[in-house]
Design a protein around this motif. Structure first.
Motif, PDB file in Angstrom:
ATOM      1  N   LEU A  22       0.873  -1.169   0.011  1.00 36.51           N
ATOM      2  CA  LEU A  22       0.059  -0.057  -0.022  1.00 36.51           C
ATOM      3  C   LEU A  22       0.896   1.213   0.055  1.00 36.51           C
ATOM      4  CD1 LEU A  22      -2.755  -0.897   2.654  1.00 36.51           C
ATOM      5  CD2 LEU A  22      -2.788  -0.983   0.198  1.00 36.51           C
ATOM      6  N   TRP A  52     -17.458  -0.591  -1.155  1.00 32.51           N
ATOM      7  CA  TRP A  52     -16.127  -1.149  -1.057  1.00 32.51           C
ATOM      8  C   TRP A  52     -16.065  -1.271   0.465  1.00 32.51           C
ATOM      9  CZ3 TRP A  52     -14.559   3.257  -4.694  1.00 32.51           C
ATOM     10  CH2 TRP A  52     -14.474   2.569  -5.986  1.00 32.51           C
ATOM     11  N   GLU A  56      -9.918  -2.690  -0.495  1.00 36.31           N
ATOM     12  CA  GLU A  56     -10.477  -1.965  -1.519  1.00 36.31           C
ATOM     13  C   GLU A  56     -11.096  -0.489  -0.904  1.00 36.31           C
ATOM     14  OE1 GLU A  56     -12.851  -4.150  -5.136  1.00 36.31           O
ATOM     15  OE2 GLU A  56     -13.780  -4.490  -3.161  1.00 36.31           O
ATOM     16  N   ASN A  59      -7.560   1.438  -0.095  1.00 37.36           N
ATOM     17  CA  ASN A  59      -7.101   1.999  -1.315  1.00 37.36           C
ATOM     18  C   ASN A  59      -7.962   3.083  -1.662  1.00 37.36           C
ATOM     19  OD1 ASN A  59      -5.137  -0.148  -0.645  1.00 37.36           O
ATOM     20  ND2 ASN A  59      -5.796  -1.260  -2.490  1.00 37.36           N
ATOM     21  N   PHE A  60      -9.088   3.184  -1.684  1.00 40.98           N
ATOM     22  CA  PHE A  60      -9.978   4.230  -2.233  1.00 40.98           C
ATOM     23  C   PHE A  60      -9.684   5.467  -1.434  1.00 40.98           C
ATOM     24  CE2 PHE A  60     -14.048   6.492  -2.920  1.00 40.98           C
ATOM     25  CZ  PHE A  60     -13.697   6.824  -4.064  1.00 40.98           C
ATOM     26  N   LYS A  62      -7.221   6.357   0.069  1.00 40.86           N
ATOM     27  CA  LYS A  62      -5.854   6.824  -0.520  1.00 40.86           C
ATOM     28  C   LYS A  62      -5.933   7.836  -1.571  1.00 40.86           C
ATOM     29  CE  LYS A  62      -2.848   3.310   1.705  1.00 40.86           C
ATOM     30  NZ  LYS A  62      -2.408   4.183   2.642  1.00 40.86           N
ATOM     31  N   VAL A  63      -6.966   7.380  -2.386  1.00 39.17           N
ATOM     32  CA  VAL A  63      -7.337   8.232  -3.681  1.00 39.17           C
ATOM     33  C   VAL A  63      -8.056   9.622  -3.107  1.00 39.17           C
ATOM     34  CG1 VAL A  63      -8.516   8.720  -5.612  1.00 39.17           C
ATOM     35  CG2 VAL A  63      -7.586   6.342  -5.113  1.00 39.17           C
ATOM     36  N   LYS A 153     -12.824   2.770 -11.732  1.00 42.54           N
ATOM     37  CA  LYS A 153     -12.315   1.493 -11.400  1.00 42.54           C
ATOM     38  C   LYS A 153     -12.881   0.254 -12.520  1.00 42.54           C
ATOM     39  CE  LYS A 153     -11.083  -1.668  -7.753  1.00 42.54           C
ATOM     40  NZ  LYS A 153     -11.558  -3.092  -8.156  1.00 42.54           N
ATOM     41  N   TRP A 356      -4.185   4.569  -6.852  1.00 45.50           N
ATOM     42  CA  TRP A 356      -4.644   3.377  -6.384  1.00 45.50           C
ATOM     43  C   TRP A 356      -3.910   2.187  -7.256  1.00 45.50           C
ATOM     44  CZ3 TRP A 356     -10.597   2.191  -5.682  1.00 45.50           C
ATOM     45  CH2 TRP A 356     -10.642   0.998  -5.260  1.00 45.50           C
ATOM     46  N   ALA A 359      -1.412   1.183  -5.117  1.00 42.85           N
ATOM     47  CA  ALA A 359      -1.630   0.373  -4.006  1.00 42.85           C
ATOM     48  C   ALA A 359      -2.050  -0.970  -4.362  1.00 42.85           C
ATOM     49  CB  ALA A 359      -2.769   0.935  -3.449  1.00 42.85           C
ATOM     50  N   PHE A 362      -6.116  -3.025  -8.555  1.00 43.34           N
ATOM     51  CA  PHE A 362      -6.957  -2.018  -9.275  1.00 43.34           C
ATOM     52  C   PHE A 362      -6.575  -1.934 -10.855  1.00 43.34           C
ATOM     53  CE2 PHE A 362      -6.906   2.374 -11.044  1.00 43.34           C
ATOM     54  CZ  PHE A 362      -8.117   2.854 -10.820  1.00 43.34           C
ATOM     55  N   SER A 364      -7.324   0.166 -14.486  1.00 42.12           N
ATOM     56  CA  SER A 364      -8.033   1.403 -14.748  1.00 42.12           C
ATOM     57  C   SER A 364      -8.536   1.364 -16.371  1.00 42.12           C
ATOM     58  CB  SER A 364      -7.278   2.576 -14.394  1.00 42.12           C
ATOM     59  OG  SER A 364      -7.920   3.776 -15.046  1.00 42.12           O
TER      60      SER A 364
END
Length: 444
Positions: A22, A52, A56, A59-60, A62-63, A153, A356, A359, A362, A364
């Motif tokens: 992460l 989530w 998940e 990690n989101f 963190k976004v 995602k 992400w 991390a 994920f 994209s």
């Protein structure tokens, strides 16, 4: 929603997918008006709801932290559980609506739009999405000509995972066609290990099998028609796809435990049968999220102990790329419209995707995301494959259907395909059952 729930509960219990560490480091160019560091949204708050949990959700978040650092806006995440529609409806009625919802199904976006809950995405977001995503992703976020959902995602559901040890023992290589896969599978089985583990207890895995075969064999236009139910499930193309699928399901030597064993095997168990301590099969078909189980739950190294090959082409046609995803929508009832739209604008850019991607767990659909953002070679290959498919990507068909047909245990498509797995001798009869269930669900 139950299909997504099954997958999410599985992934949420694992460590970061594909064994990546992460990290909250954001990289890439500026994507919002606040990229100059002026923090134009300082003092504002945006509340984001989504299904989530576990890794998940972490990690989101963190976004969201990267967005807050960039814009000054505070961003909160609110878990909804799996029944997004009911939870969001209750929050709207109670005057406590979130500003942004991460929606996991095309059908739910349509439902929200038809209820009048959604605010159209801004022209700026639309322009950016047009530059950074294939047209098909805007299509799936559009309802009646209005763009509501930004797909942030994605999942790649056209991957077949295999044990390199099993392939080496059998002396085989990844196949290039469906027929070659069946032939190669028989060689694997002859070497002492059944070729495929099939998670038939979870009906959604069977819909994914069908969708990949149908997309490759019948083509994107027919796939779209069937997804919209503008052609019936009794169409000859459906019978042909079921017949093709039946070649695998009907061969007891290819399926671990035979049909009855497959019907007692859920998705996590199907992965364990290939990558657990006591292997019972050489391959398992499912999406990129298989990697999360392999590395997180079974402590194997993706790329070494577990590899994948693209779902092979059927009848000499193009290989399929079936996907799923989560789209950001803005609610009219939200109290922070400016911050909400700024967040969606941020999610449309490569910077948010890179957070992400680094991390793990994920993939994209953003074409501007550098493949180097994926530290793991396997994830990088999956991400590149998804982007390279462009407008040939098709969203999971059952996720586009009414839940009564495409997403409910013991009924509709799930039940019909489980019955087909049990006895694949009559594809026409199965097509008839599918049409009867679909006609009722789409009418209701």
């Amino acid at each position: 929603m139950m299909r997504r729930a099954a997958m999410r509960r599985t992934v949420a219990t694992t460590a970061a997918a594909l064994g990546l560490a992460l990290t909250a480091t954001a990289c890439g160019g500026g994507d919002t008006k606040s990229s100059s560091g002026e923090q134009e949204l300082k003092g504002q708050t945006v509340n984001v709801a989504g299904v989530w949990t576990g890794v998940e959700m972490k990690n989101f978040k963190k976004v969201l932290e990267a967005f807050s650092e960039k814009t000054g806006a505070k961003a909160n995440f609110i878990p909804t559980g799996d029944n997004v529609s009911t939870v969001i409806g209750s929050k709207i009625e109670g005057g406590n609506a979130p500003d942004v919802v991460m929606v996991p199904q095309v059908g739910v976006i349509k439902q929200f739009a038809q209820k009048g809950w959604l605010k159209p995405l801004s022209k700026e977001v639309s322009r950016k999405a047009g530059a950074t995503f294939a047209t098909v992703w805007k299509k799936y976020g559009t309802v009646d000509g209005t763009y509501y959902g930004l797909y942030f995602k994605a999942s790649h559901k056209s991957t077949v995972w295999y044990s390199p040890q099993a392939f080496e023992q059998a002396g085989v290589e990844p196949p290039k066609s469906y027929d070659e896969m069946l032939k190669m599978g028989k060689t694997v089985s002859d070497s002492g290990l059944p070729a495929f583990s099939v998670g038939g207890e979870d009906g959604w895995t069977l819909t994914d099998w069908f969708e990949n075969i149908y997309l490759s064999q019948a083509g994107p236009e027919m796939y779209d028609k069937l997804a919209a139910h503008t052609i019936p499930w009794t169409d000859p193309s459906v019978v042909k796809a079921l017949t093709t699928l039946g070649k695998l399901f009907g061969d007891k030597n290819l399926v671990a435990g035979g049909q009855s064993g497959a019907l007692r095997t859920d998705f996590p168990e199907s992965v364990e049968q290939v990558f657990g301590n006591e292997p019972k099969a050489g391959m398992v078909y499912e999406g990129d999220f298989v990697g999360g189980l392999v590395s997180g739950q079974f402590k194997k190294t993706v790329g070494e102990d577990a590899r994948f090959f693209p779902f092979p082409a059927v009848d000499g046609k193009k290989p399929p790329v079936v996907s799923g995803g989560d789209a950001a929508v803005v609610l009219k009832a939200g109290k922070n419209q400016k911050a909400a739209m700024a967040l969606v604008d941020y999610l449309a850019g490569e910077e948010a995707a890179a957070v992400w991607a680094k991390a793990g767990g994920f993939v994209s659909p953003n074409t501007h995301l550098q493949s180097s953002a994926y530290k793991d070679e396997t994830t990088r290959a999956i991400g590149e494959s998804l982007v390279d498919a462009g407008d040939n990507v098709r969203f999971d068909m059952s996720d586009q259907a009414p839940a009564a047909f495409g997403g409910t245990v013991g009924t509709g498509e799930w039940k019909a395909l489980q019955d087909f797995l049990k006895d694949p001798s009559d594809p026409k009869a199965t097509a008839g059952k599918l049409e009867a269930a679909a006609a009722k669900a789409y009418k209701d």
